[in-house]
Enzyme design. Structure first.
Site, PDB file in Angstrom:
ATOM      1  N   HIS A   5      -0.141  -2.738   9.095  1.00 17.28           N
ATOM      2  CA  HIS A   5      -0.259  -1.420   8.223  1.00 17.28           C
ATOM      3  C   HIS A   5       1.232  -0.830   7.940  1.00 17.28           C
ATOM      4  O   HIS A   5       1.416   0.424   7.894  1.00 17.28           O
ATOM      5  CB  HIS A   5      -1.049  -0.372   8.845  1.00 17.28           C
ATOM      6  CG  HIS A   5      -2.494  -0.611   9.053  1.00 17.28           C
ATOM      7  ND1 HIS A   5      -3.451   0.288   9.709  1.00 17.28           N
ATOM      8  CD2 HIS A   5      -3.342  -1.648   8.427  1.00 17.28           C
ATOM      9  CE1 HIS A   5      -4.650  -0.340   9.662  1.00 17.28           C
ATOM     10  NE2 HIS A   5      -4.827  -1.465   8.860  1.00 17.28           N
TER      11      HIS A   5
HETATM   12  C1  FAD Z   1      -3.822  -9.572   8.277  1.00 19.93           C
HETATM   13  C2  FAD Z   1      -3.947  -8.415   7.828  1.00 19.93           C
HETATM   14  C3  FAD Z   1      -5.158  -7.653   7.811  1.00 19.93           C
HETATM   15  C4  FAD Z   1      -5.425  -6.301   7.235  1.00 19.93           C
HETATM   16  N1  FAD Z   1      -6.738  -5.880   7.423  1.00 19.93           N
HETATM   17  C5  FAD Z   1      -6.996  -4.689   6.894  1.00 19.93           C
HETATM   18  C6  FAD Z   1      -8.256  -4.031   7.043  1.00 19.93           C
HETATM   19  O1  FAD Z   1      -9.054  -4.425   7.507  1.00 19.93           O
HETATM   20  N2  FAD Z   1      -8.422  -2.654   6.500  1.00 19.93           N
HETATM   21  C7  FAD Z   1      -7.406  -2.144   5.563  1.00 19.93           C
HETATM   22  O2  FAD Z   1      -7.604  -1.093   5.345  1.00 19.93           O
HETATM   23  N3  FAD Z   1      -6.093  -2.844   5.557  1.00 19.93           N
HETATM   24  C8  FAD Z   1      -5.829  -3.996   6.038  1.00 19.93           C
HETATM   25  N4  FAD Z   1      -4.651  -4.593   5.999  1.00 19.93           N
HETATM   26  C9  FAD Z   1      -3.899  -3.726   5.388  1.00 19.93           C
HETATM   27  C10 FAD Z   1      -3.779  -3.923   3.731  1.00 19.93           C
HETATM   28  O3  FAD Z   1      -3.808  -5.334   3.462  1.00 19.93           O
HETATM   29  C11 FAD Z   1      -2.428  -3.331   3.179  1.00 19.93           C
HETATM   30  O4  FAD Z   1      -2.228  -1.996   3.512  1.00 19.93           O
HETATM   31  C12 FAD Z   1      -2.646  -3.401   1.571  1.00 19.93           C
HETATM   32  O5  FAD Z   1      -2.855  -4.723   1.073  1.00 19.93           O
HETATM   33  C13 FAD Z   1      -1.138  -3.036   1.034  1.00 19.93           C
HETATM   34  O6  FAD Z   1      -1.331  -3.504  -0.407  1.00 19.93           O
HETATM   35  P1  FAD Z   1      -0.047  -3.539  -1.275  1.00 19.93           P
HETATM   36  O7  FAD Z   1      -0.379  -3.739  -2.582  1.00 19.93           O
HETATM   37  O8  FAD Z   1       1.164  -2.528  -0.907  1.00 19.93           O
HETATM   38  O9  FAD Z   1       0.623  -4.889  -0.722  1.00 19.93           O
HETATM   39  P2  FAD Z   1      -0.085  -6.412  -0.945  1.00 19.93           P
HETATM   40  O10 FAD Z   1      -1.286  -6.511  -0.619  1.00 19.93           O
HETATM   41  O11 FAD Z   1       0.870  -6.947   0.345  1.00 19.93           O
HETATM   42  O12 FAD Z   1       0.386  -7.011  -2.074  1.00 19.93           O
HETATM   43  C14 FAD Z   1       1.632  -7.347  -2.344  1.00 19.93           C
HETATM   44  C15 FAD Z   1       1.625  -8.693  -3.426  1.00 19.93           C
HETATM   45  O13 FAD Z   1       3.006  -8.770  -3.914  1.00 19.93           O
HETATM   46  C16 FAD Z   1       3.042 -10.159  -3.724  1.00 19.93           C
HETATM   47  N5  FAD Z   1       4.328 -10.549  -3.780  1.00 19.93           N
HETATM   48  C17 FAD Z   1       5.364  -9.994  -2.901  1.00 19.93           C
HETATM   49  N6  FAD Z   1       6.633 -10.325  -3.129  1.00 19.93           N
HETATM   50  C18 FAD Z   1       6.663 -10.946  -4.293  1.00 19.93           C
HETATM   51  C19 FAD Z   1       7.729 -11.576  -5.304  1.00 19.93           C
HETATM   52  N7  FAD Z   1       9.026 -11.529  -4.821  1.00 19.93           N
HETATM   53  N8  FAD Z   1       7.034 -12.212  -6.200  1.00 19.93           N
HETATM   54  C20 FAD Z   1       5.840 -12.378  -6.763  1.00 19.93           C
HETATM   55  N9  FAD Z   1       4.978 -11.486  -5.916  1.00 19.93           N
HETATM   56  C21 FAD Z   1       5.469 -10.910  -4.594  1.00 19.93           C
HETATM   57  C22 FAD Z   1       2.473 -10.564  -2.646  1.00 19.93           C
HETATM   58  O14 FAD Z   1       2.251 -12.064  -2.620  1.00 19.93           O
HETATM   59  C23 FAD Z   1       1.016  -9.866  -2.706  1.00 19.93           C
HETATM   60  O15 FAD Z   1       0.076 -10.429  -3.317  1.00 19.93           O
HETATM   61  C24 FAD Z   1      -4.445  -5.885   6.509  1.00 19.93           C
HETATM   62  C25 FAD Z   1      -3.207  -6.411   6.188  1.00 19.93           C
HETATM   63  C26 FAD Z   1      -3.046  -7.669   6.820  1.00 19.93           C
HETATM   64  C27 FAD Z   1      -1.781  -8.561   6.483  1.00 19.93           C
END
Ligand code: FAD
Length: 317
Positions: A255
């Site tokens: 997280h």
């Molecule tokens: C293994 C795991 C299990 C989890 N389980 C849960 C759960 O059960 N419940 C819950 O609420 N939360 C869970 N989480 C947390 C939740 O997934 C995150 O809080 C949420 O996805 C955050 O969203 P975000 O958009 O900030 O980032 P992300 O979902 O990480 O999205 C960022 C995106 O940007 C892309 N990216 C990064 N850098 C680049 C670049 N340079 N060029 C192009 N693309 C790029 C990545 O590939 C990704 O697709 C989990 C996380 C993980 C890793």
């Protein structure tokens, strides 16, 4: 940007973001934004991309030979995460998901869409208040996994068992994200800063959580299934030993947030409209903008941030 493309930086003209430079299938491409640039690379990669774009702590950018567009010291700072520690119990019956890697489990899932392969594994959860909770909100969260889960599942253990995870919900410790190099393909350096709060309160909460995990596993409902405690192990009883176990084994429950913190002070990275402070035309829309870790999982609030961002963008029409 196409799926599978790797963004290298946000392109700038003066203090205005104009688009994104990225690579796709070995080709370098520059996309020009008709309106705004929305950065949603997550709490690890959004600050990395800002820094690669010349927006971040000036000293750090200079150290990697990156030209400075804006000295924004808060980029990469304020990293927070939920630190989690597991109690593993052997099961006396072979009814757990330790069979997940068996070929018949995979076959049954693919052929019938049935059996252990349909599970999300973390099948139960709950919240509790430890005696250290400063108010009436829970400060501990539990996940129950009907399988032996050690080292994020990388350490495959023989036999059957079950695992209670516990994490402290409102950590005081802070870490930071740094650049390893100016190469977008290089992973950023993650200094998690777990258990680094000067008062050691995060450690004290986790210790309470570990003791409560044991109490839960000692309940009569588990009696028909309960084997020996595998981790930390029945011989580990004193606070000192339990603290040593936490320091050795506690790990992320995935997280991370806070590295492009929202606010209106000098350390803030984005303003309350998610706009990068001091840059025109650039918003950050992901978990990195959360100022403080919420007392629960982070996916739903991230979706809410995205919903709010779409309102903000549409409002500029
Ligand atoms: C293994 C795991 C299990 C989890 N389980 C849960 C759960 O059960 N419940 C819950 O609420 N939360 C869970 N989480 C947390 C939740 O997934 C995150 O809080 C949420 O996805 C955050 O969203 P975000 O958009 O900030 O980032 P992300 O979902 O990480 O999205 C960022 C995106 O940007 C892309 N990216 C990064 N850098 C680049 C670049 N340079 N060029 C192009 N693309 C790029 C990545 O590939 C990704 O697709 C989990 C996380 C993980 C890793």
């Amino acid at each position: 940007m196409a799926t599978g493309a790797l963004a290298g930086k946000v392109t700038m003209e003066g203090s205005r973001a104009t688009g994104v430079a990225y690579t796709h299938r070995g080709r370098s491409i520059q996309a020009r934004a008709r309106r705004e640039v929305l950065l949603s690379a997550g709490a690890i990669n959004s600050p990395q991309l800002l820094m690669l774009s010349g927006i971040g702590p000036a000293e750090e950018l200079s150290a990697h030979g990156i030209g400075i567009h804006l000295d924004l010291p808060g980029v990469g700072a304020n990293l927070q995460d939920h630190l989690d520690v597991c109690t593993l119990q052997r099961a006396t019956q072979r009814i757990t998901y330790d069979t997940l890697f068996d070929p018949w489990v995979a076959a049954r899932y693919y052929l019938q869409r049935q059996g252990p392969g349909t599970s999300n594994i973390a099948e139960a959860g709950g919240f509790a208040r430890s005696p250290l909770a400063p108010d009436d909100r829970p400060d501990l969260q539990f996940h129950f996994v009907p399988a032996q889960l050690d080292d994020h599942g990388r350490n495959r253990l023989a036999g059957s068992g079950y695992t209670v995870h516990v994490c402290g919900l409102r950590p005081r410790s802070r870490g930071r994200l740094r650049l390893a190099s100016a190469d977008p393909k290089a992973k950023a350096v993650l200094e998690a800063g777990y258990l680094s709060d000067p008062g050691q309160e995060d450690l004290a909460v986790l210790l309470e959580g570990l003791k409560l995990s044991r109490r839960i596993l000692a309940q009569p409902a588990f009696a028909p299934f309960r084997g020996e405690e595998l981790l930390p192990g029945a011989a580990v009883t004193s606070d000192e030993e339990l603290v040593a176990y936490i320091r050795r084994k506690a790990e992320t429950i995935y997280h991370p947030i806070g590295t492009c913190r929202m606010g209106d002070d000098e350390q803030a990275v984005v303003d309350p409209q998610l706009r990068v402070r001091g840059v025109e035309n650039l918003r950050v829309v992901d978990a990195s903008v959360m100022p403080k870790l919420i007392g629960g999982n982070t996916n739903a609030p991230t979706i809410m941030i995205a919903e709010r961002a779409s309102d903000l963008v549409l409002a500029t029409d």
